[in-house]
Design a protein around this motif. Sequence first.
Motif, short mmCIF file in Angstrom:
data_model
loop_
_atom_site.label_atom_id
_atom_site.label_comp_id
_atom_site.label_asym_id
_atom_site.label_seq_id
_atom_site.Cartn_x
_atom_site.Cartn_y
_atom_site.Cartn_z
N ARG A 346 0.82 -1.21 0.00
CA ARG A 346 0.00 0.00 0.00
C ARG A 346 0.86 1.26 0.00
O ARG A 346 0.51 2.27 -0.62
N GLN A 347 1.98 1.21 0.70
CA GLN A 347 2.87 2.36 0.70
C GLN A 347 3.44 2.63 -0.69
O GLN A 347 3.72 3.78 -1.04
N GLU A 348 3.62 1.56 -1.47
CA GLU A 348 4.18 1.69 -2.81
C GLU A 348 3.09 1.85 -3.87
O GLU A 348 3.39 1.84 -5.07
N GLY A 349 1.84 1.95 -3.45
CA GLY A 349 0.76 2.16 -4.38
C GLY A 349 0.26 0.90 -5.07
O GLY A 349 -0.49 0.99 -6.05
N ARG A 350 0.62 -0.28 -4.54
CA ARG A 350 0.17 -1.54 -5.12
C ARG A 350 -0.99 -2.10 -4.32
O ARG A 350 -1.21 -1.73 -3.16
N GLN A 351 -1.75 -2.99 -4.96
CA GLN A 351 -2.88 -3.63 -4.30
C GLN A 351 -2.39 -4.72 -3.34
O GLN A 351 -1.50 -5.50 -3.69
N PRO A 352 -2.96 -4.78 -2.14
CA PRO A 352 -2.56 -5.86 -1.22
C PRO A 352 -3.09 -7.21 -1.72
O PRO A 352 -4.08 -7.27 -2.45
N SER A 353 -2.41 -8.27 -1.31
CA SER A 353 -2.83 -9.63 -1.70
C SER A 353 -2.82 -10.52 -0.46
O SER A 353 -2.02 -10.33 0.46
N TYR A 354 -3.72 -11.49 -0.47
CA TYR A 354 -3.85 -12.42 0.65
C TYR A 354 -3.69 -13.83 0.10
O TYR A 354 -4.58 -14.35 -0.57
N ASN A 355 -2.55 -14.46 0.39
CA ASN A 355 -2.21 -15.77 -0.16
C ASN A 355 -2.45 -16.85 0.91
O ASN A 355 -1.51 -17.37 1.51
N LEU A 356 -3.72 -17.15 1.16
CA LEU A 356 -4.03 -18.20 2.13
C LEU A 356 -3.76 -19.58 1.57
O LEU A 356 -3.40 -20.51 2.31
N ILE A 357 -3.94 -19.75 0.26
CA ILE A 357 -3.69 -21.05 -0.38
C ILE A 357 -2.31 -20.99 -1.02
O ILE A 357 -2.10 -20.31 -2.03
N ARG A 358 -1.37 -21.68 -0.41
CA ARG A 358 0.00 -21.71 -0.88
C ARG A 358 0.60 -23.06 -0.52
O ARG A 358 -0.04 -23.86 0.20
N PRO A 359 1.80 -23.40 -0.99
CA PRO A 359 2.35 -24.75 -0.75
C PRO A 359 2.33 -25.19 0.70
O PRO A 359 2.03 -26.33 1.02
#
Length: 503
Positions: A346-359
């Motif tokens: 958010r500080q860099e102006g990008r959208q946050p992401s939530y990676n609950l499904i990962r290896p």
Amino acid sequence: MTQLEELVRQSEVKPATPPSPPPPDDDIDDIPLYAARRKIYPQSVHGTFRRIKWAVLLITLGIYYFLPFVRWDRGPNAPSQAVLIDFPNRRFYFFFIELWPQEIYYLTGLLVLAAIGLFLMNALAGRVWCGYLCPQTVWTDLYMAIERFTEGDRREHMKREAAKWTLETYARKGAKHFLWLMVAWWTGGAWVLYFADAPTLVKELATGEAPFVAYAWIGILTVTTYALAGHLREQVCLYMCPWPRIQAALTDEYALNVTYRYDRGEPRMSAKKAEQLKAQGQHVGDCVDCLQCVHVCPTGIDIRQGSQLGCIQCGLCIDACNNIMAKLGRPRDLIAYDTDLNIKARQEGRQPSYNLIRPRTLLYAAIIAIAGGVMLYTLATRDSEGISVIHDRNPMFVRLSDGSLRNGYTIRIVNKQLKSRDFIVAVDGLPSSLVDFVGLPPRADGRQLVSVGPDQTKEVRVLVTDYSDVPPAASTTVLFSLIDADSGAVAQVRDHFFGSERR
């Protein structure tokens, strides 16, 4: 003065005090290794996460306290308690499931599932176990609720502590400790009810006829519950529990944790100062430094200082902050379940992401599914009968006067059903042999009918004699079969017939 004006007044920025100079070298040895404990007065709060915690508390404690009284009809010759650890008869009952001592591997499987489940929760949302499901947290929440009921909320409690104690103060404290002891006593009493028929044991406890071990365990658990939940509280999480240290090694940057979104909250200042700076076109943060997040924390930490060992991820600071933001007309979730990666995005102006499904989470879920599936399959397909064979050790075999060889065995037959059953025991593997079931009539076909009582085991002594003209090998495989005379179910086990190469 309204509640909002009071919060704004409390949040006025105060001049920072200069840091104290470092102590002289001569005084370093006098510095304590650990800071003295600061008593914590958690403030009550209302919100989503508080309601979730109340629901978890009521469900878990309701199950713990009242499950021993739930009945389950298993038919004649069987206990009717739904959940029972029956040490005298060496059985564990859980509704329709009955486990024998030799099936201890199911307990091992449950421990594996519990451990991997804990890892999965940690990978998804950090110490969510600590914040909602840990017994220490659940009982401490209950004890804090009793404390607020008897001594008032944070301000009222602190005011009474600081003032001169009166008769009312002693009465309130006496009532609090009495209720604490009653909860602790019933906690210990509920535990022992899982090891005997609950209604019967309650009657025996009330009349003084219960065994001493029951009173001893009630006393032990009463003391530990009263001490841990009533007095030690956050000290258990900070110093006694190993999970915070283990959890720190198992987490990763994608796990959701209770996080102060400093990208939105800083610079923090009072609401009045913020309005003045906004009017001048300056950037201000949403945090008004009201300290409500600190006041409601059961371990007394300041979440704005980042991730800390004392944070149990309970979310109460989220509720407290959301309440303040709503009163000030500012967006919610200044404190929320989030990651540092999203704050930087958010500080860099990008959208946050939530990676609950990962290896990592997929691996944990796969282990739980596989282990749980294997346990369910073995539980659904297990036999209700069993046979085991123990070969005589000294001597391994005996040569009779006619030159034939004899081996001795002890057969243990297991009947797991709650009714008497007849079994046919067969011994095969030697072309010419005589099977003698000691104490039973001999049969030429090597088979014998054996009756076993309900939910019992029976040992049968068997002598196998080889009288063939062909010398047997040093070791010949012998098959022992157990056949249910009614259903035809078969259980088998192999052993050896020992002898010499020559007669």
